[in-house]
Design a protein around this motif. Structure first.
Motif, PDB file in Angstrom:
ATOM      1  N   ARG A  47       0.832  -1.214   0.000  1.00  0.00           N
ATOM      2  CA  ARG A  47       0.000   0.000   0.000  1.00  0.00           C
ATOM      3  C   ARG A  47       0.863   1.260   0.000  1.00  0.00           C
ATOM      4  O   ARG A  47       0.561   2.229  -0.712  1.00  0.00           O
ATOM      5  CB  ARG A  47      -0.914   0.014   1.219  1.00  0.00           C
ATOM      6  N   LEU A  48       1.914   1.250   0.791  1.00  0.00           N
ATOM      7  CA  LEU A  48       2.798   2.415   0.812  1.00  0.00           C
ATOM      8  C   LEU A  48       3.483   2.602  -0.536  1.00  0.00           C
ATOM      9  O   LEU A  48       3.717   3.730  -0.986  1.00  0.00           O
ATOM     10  CB  LEU A  48       3.819   2.268   1.932  1.00  0.00           C
ATOM     11  N   GLY A  49       3.799   1.492  -1.210  1.00  0.00           N
ATOM     12  CA  GLY A  49       4.339   1.581  -2.559  1.00  0.00           C
ATOM     13  C   GLY A  49       3.329   2.180  -3.523  1.00  0.00           C
ATOM     14  O   GLY A  49       3.677   2.989  -4.393  1.00  0.00           O
ATOM     15  N   LEU A  50       2.061   1.794  -3.379  1.00  0.00           N
ATOM     16  CA  LEU A  50       1.004   2.365  -4.218  1.00  0.00           C
ATOM     17  C   LEU A  50       0.913   3.872  -4.014  1.00  0.00           C
ATOM     18  O   LEU A  50       0.822   4.637  -4.982  1.00  0.00           O
ATOM     19  CB  LEU A  50      -0.330   1.701  -3.892  1.00  0.00           C
ATOM     20  N   GLY A  51       0.930   4.296  -2.756  1.00  0.00           N
ATOM     21  CA  GLY A  51       0.863   5.731  -2.486  1.00  0.00           C
ATOM     22  C   GLY A  51       2.025   6.477  -3.111  1.00  0.00           C
ATOM     23  O   GLY A  51       1.855   7.566  -3.686  1.00  0.00           O
ATOM     24  N   ALA A  52       3.224   5.890  -3.025  1.00  0.00           N
ATOM     25  CA  ALA A  52       4.401   6.521  -3.630  1.00  0.00           C
ATOM     26  C   ALA A  52       4.253   6.600  -5.143  1.00  0.00           C
ATOM     27  O   ALA A  52       4.648   7.592  -5.771  1.00  0.00           O
ATOM     28  CB  ALA A  52       5.658   5.736  -3.251  1.00  0.00           C
ATOM     29  N   ALA A  53       3.667   5.569  -5.755  1.00  0.00           N
ATOM     30  CA  ALA A  53       3.471   5.562  -7.212  1.00  0.00           C
ATOM     31  C   ALA A  53       2.487   6.644  -7.633  1.00  0.00           C
ATOM     32  O   ALA A  53       2.690   7.326  -8.649  1.00  0.00           O
ATOM     33  CB  ALA A  53       2.980   4.189  -7.663  1.00  0.00           C
ATOM     34  N   VAL A  54       1.425   6.802  -6.876  1.00  0.00           N
ATOM     35  CA  VAL A  54       0.442   7.839  -7.194  1.00  0.00           C
ATOM     36  C   VAL A  54       1.085   9.218  -7.115  1.00  0.00           C
ATOM     37  O   VAL A  54       0.921  10.054  -8.013  1.00  0.00           O
ATOM     38  CB  VAL A  54      -0.768   7.745  -6.244  1.00  0.00           C
ATOM     39  N   ARG A  55       1.834   9.463  -6.048  1.00  0.00           N
ATOM     40  CA  ARG A  55       2.469  10.783  -5.895  1.00  0.00           C
ATOM     41  C   ARG A  55       3.510  11.019  -6.986  1.00  0.00           C
ATOM     42  O   ARG A  55       3.668  12.145  -7.477  1.00  0.00           O
ATOM     43  CB  ARG A  55       3.102  10.892  -4.507  1.00  0.00           C
ATOM     44  N   TYR A  56       4.204   9.966  -7.387  1.00  0.00           N
ATOM     45  CA  TYR A  56       5.215  10.094  -8.443  1.00  0.00           C
ATOM     46  C   TYR A  56       4.545  10.527  -9.753  1.00  0.00           C
ATOM     47  O   TYR A  56       5.029  11.426 -10.449  1.00  0.00           O
ATOM     48  CB  TYR A  56       5.930   8.753  -8.622  1.00  0.00           C
ATOM     49  N   LEU A  84       1.605  12.035 -10.083  1.00  0.00           N
ATOM     50  CA  LEU A  84       1.046  13.378  -9.937  1.00  0.00           C
ATOM     51  C   LEU A  84       2.136  14.441 -10.019  1.00  0.00           C
ATOM     52  O   LEU A  84       1.908  15.534 -10.564  1.00  0.00           O
ATOM     53  CB  LEU A  84       0.289  13.489  -8.612  1.00  0.00           C
ATOM     54  N   ASP A  85       3.304  14.134  -9.478  1.00  0.00           N
ATOM     55  CA  ASP A  85       4.416  15.099  -9.540  1.00  0.00           C
ATOM     56  C   ASP A  85       4.848  15.340 -10.985  1.00  0.00           C
ATOM     57  O   ASP A  85       5.208  16.467 -11.354  1.00  0.00           O
ATOM     58  CB  ASP A  85       5.603  14.595  -8.714  1.00  0.00           C
ATOM     59  N   LEU A 124      -0.187  14.176 -15.216  1.00  0.00           N
ATOM     60  CA  LEU A 124      -0.831  13.196 -16.092  1.00  0.00           C
ATOM     61  C   LEU A 124      -1.016  13.714 -17.510  1.00  0.00           C
ATOM     62  O   LEU A 124      -1.015  12.924 -18.460  1.00  0.00           O
ATOM     63  CB  LEU A 124      -2.170  12.763 -15.499  1.00  0.00           C
ATOM     64  N   ASN A 125      -1.161  15.015 -17.694  1.00  0.00           N
ATOM     65  CA  ASN A 125      -1.267  15.533 -19.058  1.00  0.00           C
ATOM     66  C   ASN A 125       0.035  15.312 -19.826  1.00  0.00           C
ATOM     67  O   ASN A 125       0.032  14.912 -20.989  1.00  0.00           O
ATOM     68  CB  ASN A 125      -1.631  17.012 -19.036  1.00  0.00           C
ATOM     69  N   ALA A 126       1.156  15.587 -19.154  1.00  0.00           N
ATOM     70  CA  ALA A 126       2.456  15.375 -19.792  1.00  0.00           C
ATOM     71  C   ALA A 126       2.696  13.898 -20.051  1.00  0.00           C
ATOM     72  O   ALA A 126       3.236  13.508 -21.099  1.00  0.00           O
ATOM     73  CB  ALA A 126       3.570  15.955 -18.915  1.00  0.00           C
ATOM     74  N   ILE A 127       2.294  13.051 -19.108  1.00  0.00           N
ATOM     75  CA  ILE A 127       2.447  11.611 -19.287  1.00  0.00           C
ATOM     76  C   ILE A 127       1.641  11.137 -20.490  1.00  0.00           C
ATOM     77  O   ILE A 127       2.139  10.393 -21.349  1.00  0.00           O
ATOM     78  CB  ILE A 127       2.020  10.865 -18.004  1.00  0.00           C
ATOM     79  N   GLU A 128       0.388  11.558 -20.577  1.00  0.00           N
ATOM     80  CA  GLU A 128      -0.455  11.125 -21.694  1.00  0.00           C
ATOM     81  C   GLU A 128       0.120  11.570 -23.031  1.00  0.00           C
ATOM     82  O   GLU A 128       0.151  10.792 -23.999  1.00  0.00           O
ATOM     83  CB  GLU A 128      -1.868  11.669 -21.537  1.00  0.00           C
TER      84      GLU A 128
END
Length: 403
Positions: free
Chosen positions: A281-290, A292-293, A296-300
């Protein structure tokens, strides 16, 4: 091979830092992100740090020590989806998230479930099971000329017996991006619950549950979000949540308040159970923040650029056939190479240091049979990939041409 209209240099993303955070990307061209993406260092560190803490003081004490960080994850996921933390449940995977939402629907004989031609196997067999148990009916919304859900046809199918619209936004293969928000408008206008499988969308593109209009959304951590395996989450709109009884409960989801009575939690955690993998779960939270930092527009934008280059290059290779559909293809690129089997193409790519995958007809049987698809090669570039890696795969496929 087509000329490239852009360069890896000067992009909005700090590609050098992102690749430094992804050590595996230096050892091979990893283009299998629709399967299980490479985790960045901050995600791995979050998990390892918690495992070290559990080894030192025990699992219970470690969870208590990290209680604030663990609770923060609900806000992280909510921020990713434009939802509220109380509308988020964290689960073992996307399948569990989807099942908790679907099996909570009060379906009976004659009720209609509307879904898509490109629906994923795990979802469709659940439809069939509930239909067998209850007498509910599963009906497929026709596709339009582009292969997308035909929203006009959906609108014409609506009547008082339609009790659920359940679709996959980005199917597991075929490049398709279904018009999820247009479907949402139909669902909202008619007061029909709308369950969206966003497994392949989250982490690849912006996701706004309010703009989409879905009542429930399921997703995984391991794919484009770049989180660990064994993580997923469920969004349930607050107004609907209060009317849903989870198909299974324990004393976390529904505290035992008297010898003859339990009370469901008032938030989406009613769809969870007490025991969890807190390191994951803590890994998931880190992935979400990564994600967002980075943005998502740039990623897409980068994902689409890389995928479009790959499709364009494949179309210039003799024997290669791109099997994608839809007006706005995702970063999942599906193709075949003449008479060569998909597994053989994947094996040749692996020998060249390139990781890709195979998608079998059984995963999207309705679509596969309608389009007479064999097993297809599934490639899925992500924002940490480079133009050179796309070109390596194209060169590999050129070498297979005519075999």
């Amino acid at each position: 091979m087509p000329s490239c209209p852009w360069s890896d240099k000067g992009q909005a993303l700090d590609l050098a830092k992102i690749r430094a955070d992804t050590p595996g990307a230096e050892r091979r061209a990893f283009l299998h992100n629709a399967g299980s993406a490479l985790m960045p260092i901050p995600v791995v560190k979050a998990m390892k740090d918690h495992l070290d803490l559990e080894a030192e003081i025990g699992g219970y004490a470690a969870a208590q020590a990290r209680a604030d960080d663990l609770d923060r994850i609900y806000g992280d996921v909510a921020g990713l989806l434009n939802a509220s933390p109380d509308e988020i449940a964290l689960t073992e995977n996307a399948t569990v998230a989807w099942q908790m939402a679907f099996y909570a629907q009060p379906l009976g004989a004659g009720d209609r479930i509307l879904t898509t031609q490109a629906e994923y196997a795990a979802n469709y067999v659940a439809f069939l099971q509930v239909a067998k148990r209850t007498g509910a009916m599963v009906e497929v919304i026709p596709s339009d000329a582009h292969g997308e859900v035909d929203v006009g046809a959906l609108r014409a199918m609506i009547d008082s017996r339609v009790k659920l619209i359940a679709i996959t936004w980005v199917p597991t293969n075929g490049g398709l991006t279904n018009p999820a928000a247009e479907v949402g408008k139909v669902a909202r206008a008619n007061g029909i619950p709308y369950l969206l499988d966003a497994c392949q969308a989250v982490g690849q593109m912006p996701v706004d549950v309010d703009a989409i209009g879905c009542d429930m959304l399921s997703a995984t951590g391991r794919k484009f979000l770049r989180g660990p395996r064994g993580t997923g989450f469920l969004y349930v709109r607050r107004a609907l949540m209060q009317r849903l009884e989870p198909p299974m409960i324990d004393h976390f989801a529904a505290p035992w308040v008297a010898t003859d009575r339990y009370e469901l939690r008032s938030d989406a955690r009613r769809f969870e159970t007490w025991e969890n993998n807190y390191a994951a779960r803590l890994g998931l939270g880190a992935a979400v923040r990564y994600a967002l930092d980075i943005g998502l527009n740039a990623i897409e934008a980068r994902c689409r650029l890389l995928a479009d280059r790959l499709r364009a290059g494949l179309r210039e290779i003799e024997g290669a056939e791109v099997r994608d559909i839809g007006r706005s293809p995702s970063a999942i690129v599906s193709f075949t190479m003449g008479s060569m089997g998909a597994e053989d193409v994947v094996a040749h790519a692996a020998e060249a240091g390139i990781t890709i995958g195979v998608s079998y007809p059984s995963s999207t049987r309705l679509d596969a049979e309608a389009r007479a698809l064999p097993p297809v090669v599934r490639t899925s570039p992500h924002y940490y990939n480079t133009q050179a890696e796309i070109d390596r795969l194209l060169a590999c496929c050129e070498g297979l041409s005519g075999r």
